[in-house]
Motif scaffolding. Structure first.
Motif, PDB file in Angstrom:
ATOM      1  N   PRO A 210     -13.125 -17.078  69.755  1.00 54.05           N
ATOM      2  CA  PRO A 210     -13.247 -17.206  68.288  1.00 54.05           C
ATOM      3  C   PRO A 210     -13.474 -18.633  67.819  1.00 54.05           C
ATOM      4  CG  PRO A 210     -10.968 -16.799  68.924  1.00 54.05           C
ATOM      5  CD  PRO A 210     -11.790 -16.588  70.149  1.00 54.05           C
ATOM      6  N   GLU A 211     -13.046 -19.606  68.612  1.00 57.01           N
ATOM      7  CA  GLU A 211     -13.201 -20.999  68.193  1.00 57.01           C
ATOM      8  C   GLU A 211     -14.612 -21.529  68.445  1.00 57.01           C
ATOM      9  OE1 GLU A 211     -12.502 -21.158  72.546  1.00 57.01           O
ATOM     10  OE2 GLU A 211     -11.867 -19.901  70.869  1.00 57.01           O
ATOM     11  N   MET A 212     -15.415 -20.809  69.226  1.00 55.24           N
ATOM     12  CA  MET A 212     -16.784 -21.230  69.516  1.00 55.24           C
ATOM     13  C   MET A 212     -17.721 -20.755  68.405  1.00 55.24           C
ATOM     14  SD  MET A 212     -17.002 -22.859  72.507  1.00 55.24           S
ATOM     15  CE  MET A 212     -18.625 -22.581  73.235  1.00 55.24           C
ATOM     16  N   HIS A 213     -18.667 -21.602  68.064  1.00 55.55           N
ATOM     17  CA  HIS A 213     -19.723 -21.222  67.113  1.00 55.55           C
ATOM     18  C   HIS A 213     -20.841 -20.590  67.939  1.00 55.55           C
ATOM     19  CE1 HIS A 213     -23.157 -21.576  64.406  1.00 55.55           C
ATOM     20  NE2 HIS A 213     -22.376 -21.975  63.428  1.00 55.55           N
ATOM     21  N   LEU A 214     -21.011 -19.270  67.803  1.00 53.84           N
ATOM     22  CA  LEU A 214     -21.978 -18.538  68.616  1.00 53.84           C
ATOM     23  C   LEU A 214     -23.089 -17.957  67.741  1.00 53.84           C
ATOM     24  CD1 LEU A 214     -19.651 -16.593  71.096  1.00 53.84           C
ATOM     25  CD2 LEU A 214     -20.719 -18.854  71.383  1.00 53.84           C
ATOM     26  N   SER A 215     -24.331 -18.252  68.132  1.00 52.85           N
ATOM     27  CA  SER A 215     -25.503 -17.670  67.490  1.00 52.85           C
ATOM     28  C   SER A 215     -26.127 -16.662  68.433  1.00 52.85           C
ATOM     29  CB  SER A 215     -26.538 -18.753  67.156  1.00 52.85           C
ATOM     30  OG  SER A 215     -26.088 -19.607  66.137  1.00 52.85           O
ATOM     31  N   ILE A 216     -26.660 -15.592  67.879  1.00 48.25           N
ATOM     32  CA  ILE A 216     -27.304 -14.549  68.668  1.00 48.25           C
ATOM     33  C   ILE A 216     -28.815 -14.664  68.532  1.00 48.25           C
ATOM     34  CG2 ILE A 216     -27.265 -12.807  66.822  1.00 48.25           C
ATOM     35  CD1 ILE A 216     -26.525 -10.749  69.063  1.00 48.25           C
ATOM     36  N   ASN A 217     -29.503 -14.383  69.634  1.00 44.00           N
ATOM     37  CA  ASN A 217     -30.963 -14.506  69.693  1.00 44.00           C
ATOM     38  C   ASN A 217     -31.513 -13.334  70.495  1.00 44.00           C
ATOM     39  OD1 ASN A 217     -33.162 -16.294  71.798  1.00 44.00           O
ATOM     40  ND2 ASN A 217     -33.651 -15.823  69.684  1.00 44.00           N
ATOM     41  N   GLY A 218     -32.750 -12.948  70.189  1.00 49.54           N
ATOM     42  CA  GLY A 218     -33.415 -11.911  70.974  1.00 49.54           C
ATOM     43  C   GLY A 218     -33.736 -10.673  70.166  1.00 49.54           C
ATOM     44  N   GLY A 219     -35.017 -10.455  69.885  1.00 44.71           N
ATOM     45  CA  GLY A 219     -35.443  -9.225  69.227  1.00 44.71           C
ATOM     46  C   GLY A 219     -35.106  -9.102  67.756  1.00 44.71           C
ATOM     47  N   ILE A 220     -34.622 -10.157  67.144  1.00 41.95           N
ATOM     48  CA  ILE A 220     -34.236 -10.109  65.730  1.00 41.95           C
ATOM     49  C   ILE A 220     -35.455 -10.472  64.886  1.00 41.95           C
ATOM     50  CG2 ILE A 220     -32.650 -10.996  63.979  1.00 41.95           C
ATOM     51  CD1 ILE A 220     -30.820 -11.768  66.442  1.00 41.95           C
ATOM     52  N   THR A 221     -35.725  -9.664  63.865  1.00 40.83           N
ATOM     53  CA  THR A 221     -36.981  -9.825  63.139  1.00 40.83           C
ATOM     54  C   THR A 221     -36.845  -9.970  61.631  1.00 40.83           C
ATOM     55  OG1 THR A 221     -37.240  -7.419  62.923  1.00 40.83           O
ATOM     56  CG2 THR A 221     -38.209  -8.451  64.874  1.00 40.83           C
ATOM     57  N   SER A 222     -35.638  -9.876  61.091  1.00 42.89           N
ATOM     58  CA  SER A 222     -35.532  -9.839  59.636  1.00 42.89           C
ATOM     59  C   SER A 222     -34.261 -10.502  59.115  1.00 42.89           C
ATOM     60  CB  SER A 222     -35.555  -8.384  59.150  1.00 42.89           C
ATOM     61  OG  SER A 222     -34.347  -7.732  59.512  1.00 42.89           O
ATOM     62  N   LEU A 223     -34.282 -10.821  57.832  1.00 40.99           N
ATOM     63  CA  LEU A 223     -33.086 -11.335  57.173  1.00 40.99           C
ATOM     64  C   LEU A 223     -32.032 -10.249  57.011  1.00 40.99           C
ATOM     65  CD1 LEU A 223     -34.525 -13.720  54.424  1.00 40.99           C
ATOM     66  CD2 LEU A 223     -33.564 -14.315  56.660  1.00 40.99           C
ATOM     67  N   ASP A 224     -32.455  -8.989  56.920  1.00 39.20           N
ATOM     68  CA  ASP A 224     -31.480  -7.893  56.869  1.00 39.20           C
ATOM     69  C   ASP A 224     -30.625  -7.893  58.133  1.00 39.20           C
ATOM     70  OD1 ASP A 224     -32.404  -7.071  54.413  1.00 39.20           O
ATOM     71  OD2 ASP A 224     -33.610  -5.414  55.191  1.00 39.20           O
TER      72      ASP A 224
END
Length: 339
Positions: A210-224
């Motif tokens: 929980p203390e780590m700032h994690l961003s997710i990547n891969g196949g994401i295409t929209s602001l929704d």
């Protein structure tokens, strides 16, 4: 709209990382980033990968050049020698980047032969040594972009161990491409599509760290999708190909929806007009229109007139004397259809 007020512990860069445009070879060069910055003032932008050997041994410091308008902007480095990466990091800091990122995700043969990229998922101790050296040499935050595993590794086991190594080395922010990379048998393009996405695993990593700032990547295409991932507890979302091929869909409303900015979103037409002085200056300095216009082809994707826009620019950008007038011609073909 996602609540965007930063907490006391949230840095301005961590806030910017709520949405970022992924580093993409041959795509996210300085011209692309300038265009993207006109579309979103807040989104964190990444350079193409620059290898530490090129900077340190090849004396190719010009690869770090960028426009001051691009901030916040991060440089992605490739390498596996701690001392060399530390020297390259120091160069990047001198050039004024806001973040230095280490590539532990690229699966190409060329990258593997240099012993960096996704192949380093198999050597977490070495990566930890690398980032520790980078952090010691850096005046800005050092982050890591990785896969969930490679080849026959079990992501549920490998990824938390890898994150733990990064945390132990002093990393507090990571970007996770939610796919394995297959180092043999799949091309880099196939590695972006064929290995299945495992978003739930990345969400579990946020629960575990929980203390780590994690961003997710891969196949994401929209602001929704971006808003949904942020609402589900992730700290950031990194978008790659969709931000390049359909930048208006991803970036034009990002400031309002992701960061809570109350200024009106720009239109694609306005962005084109704002690009004209930049294009003119580039050509005046000896550059070619195609260096810039190739990044603009997707501005009107899904809009009436998009085909004419792409055709006029694609066919004319490399002709002698091509410049602002051609862009204005292409824009004139779009505007009546979009009105």
């Amino acid at each position: 709209m996602v609540e965007a007020a930063p907490t006391r512990s949230e840095s301005s860069l961590a806030r910017a990382a709520r949405l970022s445009v992924a580093p993409m070879m041959d795509w996210t060069d300085r011209h692309c980033r300038y265009l993207h910055r006109l579309m979103s003032s807040q989104t964190l932008l990444y350079t193409e990968m620059v290898t530490a050997p090129a900077l340190v041994r090849g004396q190719a410091r010009h690869l770090l050049a960028f426009n001051g308008e691009e901030h916040p902007v991060a440089v992605q480095l490739g390498g596996s020698e701690p001392a060399e990466l530390a020297e390259a990091t120091a160069m990047a800091c001198e050039e004024g980047y806001d973040e230095v990122n280490l590539n532990v995700g690229c699966p190409s043969d060329r990258v593997q032969s240099g012993r960096f990229g996704a192949v380093l998922m198999t050597e977490p101790k070495l990566v930890a040594d690398c980032v520790a050296a980078m952090i010691a040499a850096s005046s800005v935050e050092v982050t890591v972009k990785c896969r969930i595993g490679v080849d026959d590794q079990t992501p549920e086991e490998v990824l938390p161990d890898f994150i733990d190594h990064m945390r132990g080395a002093g990393v507090t922010r990571m970007q996770i491409h939610a796919r394995k990379a297959w180092l043999q048998g799949l091309s880099p393009k196939e590695n972006r599509d064929i290995p299945p996405l495992d978003y739930p695993l990345v969400l579990r990593m946020k629960e575990r760290f929980p203390e780590m700032h994690l961003s997710i990547n891969g196949g994401i295409t929209s602001l929704d999708q971006t808003e949904a991932f942020l609402a589900n507890g992730l700290d950031g979302v990194m978008i790659g190909r969709a931000a390049y091929h359909s930048p208006s869909d991803v970036l034009l409303e990002a400031d309002q929806r992701i960061y809570g900015v109350d200024t009106p979103a720009r239109s694609p037409e306005e962005v084109v007009r704002l690009m004209l002085p930049y294009i003119d200056a580039h050509i005046e300095s000896g550059g070619k229109l195609g260096n810039i216009s190739r990044h603009m082809l997707g501005l009107f994707t899904g809009r009436p007139g998009a085909r004419q826009w792409r055709r006029i620019l694609s066919e004319g950008a490399h002709r002698p004397g091509a410049g602002v007038a051609l862009v204005q011609e292409a824009l004139a073909a779009v505007e009546p259809a979009a009105a």
